[in-house]
Motif scaffolding. Structure first.
Motif, PDB file in Angstrom:
ATOM      1  N   PRO A  36     -23.607  30.880   9.518  1.00  0.00           N
ATOM      2  CA  PRO A  36     -23.738  30.623   8.185  1.00  0.00           C
ATOM      3  C   PRO A  36     -24.921  30.074   7.853  1.00  0.00           C
ATOM      4  CG  PRO A  36     -21.531  29.347   8.906  1.00  0.00           C
ATOM      5  CD  PRO A  36     -22.367  30.218  10.139  1.00  0.00           C
ATOM      6  N   GLY A  37     -25.747  30.577   6.998  1.00  0.00           N
ATOM      7  CA  GLY A  37     -27.035  29.870   6.604  1.00  0.00           C
ATOM      8  C   GLY A  37     -28.120  30.429   7.458  1.00  0.00           C
ATOM      9  N   GLU A  38     -28.028  31.128   8.465  1.00  0.00           N
ATOM     10  CA  GLU A  38     -28.936  31.720   9.485  1.00  0.00           C
ATOM     11  C   GLU A  38     -29.454  32.871   8.574  1.00  0.00           C
ATOM     12  OE1 GLU A  38     -27.523  33.146  13.053  1.00  0.00           O
ATOM     13  OE2 GLU A  38     -28.915  32.036  14.151  1.00  0.00           O
ATOM     14  N   SER A  39     -30.993  33.086   8.923  1.00  0.00           N
ATOM     15  CA  SER A  39     -31.590  34.045   8.288  1.00  0.00           C
ATOM     16  C   SER A  39     -31.749  35.088   9.330  1.00  0.00           C
ATOM     17  CB  SER A  39     -32.899  33.752   7.722  1.00  0.00           C
ATOM     18  OG  SER A  39     -33.743  33.235   8.755  1.00  0.00           O
ATOM     19  N   ASP A  40     -32.378  36.237   8.933  1.00  0.00           N
ATOM     20  CA  ASP A  40     -32.611  37.571   9.699  1.00  0.00           C
ATOM     21  C   ASP A  40     -33.980  37.199  10.478  1.00  0.00           C
ATOM     22  OD1 ASP A  40     -30.462  38.846  10.458  1.00  0.00           O
ATOM     23  OD2 ASP A  40     -31.103  40.656   9.111  1.00  0.00           O
ATOM     24  N   THR A  41     -34.635  36.332  10.120  1.00  0.00           N
ATOM     25  CA  THR A  41     -36.279  35.875  10.711  1.00  0.00           C
ATOM     26  C   THR A  41     -36.188  35.508  11.985  1.00  0.00           C
ATOM     27  OG1 THR A  41     -36.114  33.939   9.326  1.00  0.00           O
ATOM     28  CG2 THR A  41     -37.261  35.901   8.459  1.00  0.00           C
ATOM     29  N   LEU A  42     -37.071  35.618  12.768  1.00  0.00           N
ATOM     30  CA  LEU A  42     -37.399  35.038  14.147  1.00  0.00           C
ATOM     31  C   LEU A  42     -36.981  33.609  13.819  1.00  0.00           C
ATOM     32  CD1 LEU A  42     -37.619  35.281  17.191  1.00  0.00           C
ATOM     33  CD2 LEU A  42     -39.993  35.047  16.551  1.00  0.00           C
ATOM     34  N   ASP A  43     -35.837  33.050  14.643  1.00  0.00           N
ATOM     35  CA  ASP A  43     -35.580  32.021  14.645  1.00  0.00           C
ATOM     36  C   ASP A  43     -35.898  30.857  15.522  1.00  0.00           C
ATOM     37  OD1 ASP A  43     -34.153  29.459  13.896  1.00  0.00           O
ATOM     38  OD2 ASP A  43     -32.442  30.260  13.680  1.00  0.00           O
ATOM     39  N   LEU A  44     -36.893  29.959  15.504  1.00  0.00           N
ATOM     40  CA  LEU A  44     -37.331  29.027  16.809  1.00  0.00           C
ATOM     41  C   LEU A  44     -36.458  27.815  16.478  1.00  0.00           C
ATOM     42  CD1 LEU A  44     -41.050  30.372  16.541  1.00  0.00           C
ATOM     43  CD2 LEU A  44     -39.304  30.883  18.202  1.00  0.00           C
ATOM     44  N   GLU A  45     -36.036  27.697  15.247  1.00  0.00           N
ATOM     45  CA  GLU A  45     -35.363  26.315  15.232  1.00  0.00           C
ATOM     46  C   GLU A  45     -33.908  26.341  15.405  1.00  0.00           C
ATOM     47  OE1 GLU A  45     -36.768  24.767  11.390  1.00  0.00           O
ATOM     48  OE2 GLU A  45     -38.660  24.136  12.373  1.00  0.00           O
ATOM     49  N   ARG A  46     -33.398  27.127  16.168  1.00  0.00           N
ATOM     50  CA  ARG A  46     -31.739  27.146  16.304  1.00  0.00           C
ATOM     51  C   ARG A  46     -31.209  25.927  16.945  1.00  0.00           C
ATOM     52  NH1 ARG A  46     -34.083  31.060  19.402  1.00  0.00           N
ATOM     53  NH2 ARG A  46     -33.388  31.264  21.381  1.00  0.00           N
ATOM     54  N   MET A  47     -31.995  25.458  17.951  1.00  0.00           N
ATOM     55  CA  MET A  47     -31.223  23.986  18.460  1.00  0.00           C
ATOM     56  C   MET A  47     -31.206  23.161  17.310  1.00  0.00           C
ATOM     57  SD  MET A  47     -32.638  24.083  22.206  1.00  0.00           S
ATOM     58  CE  MET A  47     -31.480  22.643  22.777  1.00  0.00           C
ATOM     59  N   ILE A  48     -32.074  22.953  16.532  1.00  0.00           N
ATOM     60  CA  ILE A  48     -31.997  22.129  15.489  1.00  0.00           C
ATOM     61  C   ILE A  48     -30.924  22.375  14.366  1.00  0.00           C
ATOM     62  CG2 ILE A  48     -33.412  20.993  13.426  1.00  0.00           C
ATOM     63  CD1 ILE A  48     -35.939  21.424  14.987  1.00  0.00           C
ATOM     64  N   ARG A  49     -30.711  23.581  14.088  1.00  0.00           N
ATOM     65  CA  ARG A  49     -29.865  23.876  12.982  1.00  0.00           C
ATOM     66  C   ARG A  49     -28.607  24.370  13.580  1.00  0.00           C
ATOM     67  NH1 ARG A  49     -32.689  28.321  10.647  1.00  0.00           N
ATOM     68  NH2 ARG A  49     -34.772  27.571  10.897  1.00  0.00           N
ATOM     69  N   GLN A  50     -28.138  24.051  14.814  1.00  0.00           N
ATOM     70  CA  GLN A  50     -26.968  24.539  15.340  1.00  0.00           C
ATOM     71  C   GLN A  50     -26.135  23.327  14.790  1.00  0.00           C
ATOM     72  OE1 GLN A  50     -26.765  24.184  19.585  1.00  0.00           O
ATOM     73  NE2 GLN A  50     -27.939  22.429  19.456  1.00  0.00           N
ATOM     74  N   LYS A  51     -24.673  23.893  15.027  1.00  0.00           N
ATOM     75  CA  LYS A  51     -23.629  22.734  14.648  1.00  0.00           C
ATOM     76  C   LYS A  51     -23.908  21.384  15.517  1.00  0.00           C
ATOM     77  CE  LYS A  51     -19.830  25.298  12.786  1.00  0.00           C
ATOM     78  NZ  LYS A  51     -18.530  26.024  13.337  1.00  0.00           N
ATOM     79  N   ARG A  52     -24.090  20.305  14.936  1.00  0.00           N
ATOM     80  CA  ARG A  52     -24.158  19.137  15.854  1.00  0.00           C
ATOM     81  C   ARG A  52     -23.871  18.040  14.877  1.00  0.00           C
ATOM     82  NH1 ARG A  52     -28.606  16.883  13.768  1.00  0.00           N
ATOM     83  NH2 ARG A  52     -30.235  18.530  12.987  1.00  0.00           N
TER      84      ARG A  52
END
Ligand code: HEC
Length: 216
Positions: A36-52
């Motif tokens: 949820p909330g993830e965009s289709d653009t190349l995502d370089l911040e997925r560790m920051i935005r992951q569930k945590r």
């Protein structure tokens, strides 16, 4: 997973796909479910935005309902200074230590000289008398002479503490200078003081004789 999505995007054109048929990045995309909330653009911040969890948040995972855990009992921080505070801080029982708590040898003093010239002389002067380029330009509060009566009257623990904690405008040198080197510097500062205006008859007998012969 992102590689798959990128590939999907770049393979939209058939011509492009024919050109890069051998290209690995165009391997068929594996379908993935977007968070949820993830965009289709190349995502370089997925560790920051992951569930945590953020620090101090509540959590049902642990019986005490808090996400932050205590280290196991008996854990010792790897940067904790242990040992006799007189040795490690220069202060014991609320007083500065009055004697250097390591054996003072000629070797230690010579070692201290090397360290002093690296870490202290730039400000306090090579002779410890407060004469240095830095001192001349430090108009706010000059690095004082370490060989005058005021500083020489300091118990060794106070000079040691100045190195560990800094003093006023002077920063702490704790991280740069390990324990043994600090005491070596203290010994050298004391020796520098002794070397100034020493009374001839305060010298040991053989040195007195040599001084009488060699000094004008
Ligand atoms: C970058 C300059 C600088 C360096 C390097 C430096 N000092 Fe200082 N030191 C000062 C200044 C400035 C003061 C005076 C600070 C004040 O009064 O606010 C001072 C004060 C002192 C004092 C007097 C503290 C007091 O209680 O009055 C001692 C002792 C001392 N320094 C020892 C050392 C030793 C030993 C070293 C090397 C490990 C060292 N300093 C390195 C700038 C320096």
């Amino acid at each position: 997973m992102k590689r798959g999505r990128l590939a999907t995007l770049s393979c939209l054109s058939a011509a492009h796909c024919a050109l890069c048929a051998l290209c690995l990045s165009c391997a068929p995309a594996t379908p993935t479910e977007a968070e949820p909330g993830e965009s289709d653009t190349l995502d370089l911040e997925r560790m920051i935005r992951q569930k945590r969890y953020a620090p101090y948040e509540p959590s049902e995972l642990f019986h005490d309902g808090a996400v932050m855990r205590h280290p196991p009992e008996g854990t010792v921080p790897n940067d904790r200074v242990t040992g006799d505070p007189g040795l490690t801080r220069g202060v014991a029982g609320g007083a500065y230590v009055a004697h250097i708590p390591v054996p003072v040898t000629l070797e230690l003093i010579r070692y201290g000289q090397g360290r002093f010239e690296i870490f202290c002389a730039a400000c306090h002067g090579i002779a410890g008398d407060g004469e240095s380029e830095v001192a001349r330009n430090m108009t706010q509060r000059r690095p004082p002479s370490l060989v005058d009566a005021r500083v020489q009257a300091f118990p060794p623990g106070r000079i040691y503490q100045t190195i560990v904690e800094g003093y006023g405008l002077m920063r702490s040198y704790e991280p740069q200078i390990p324990l043994r080197e600090r005491w070596a510097i203290v010994a050298y500062v004391k020796a520098l003081g002794r070397s100034r205006a020493a009374a001839l008859d305060a010298l040991p007998q053989p040195l007195q004789e040599r001084a009488r012969k060699e000094l004008p």
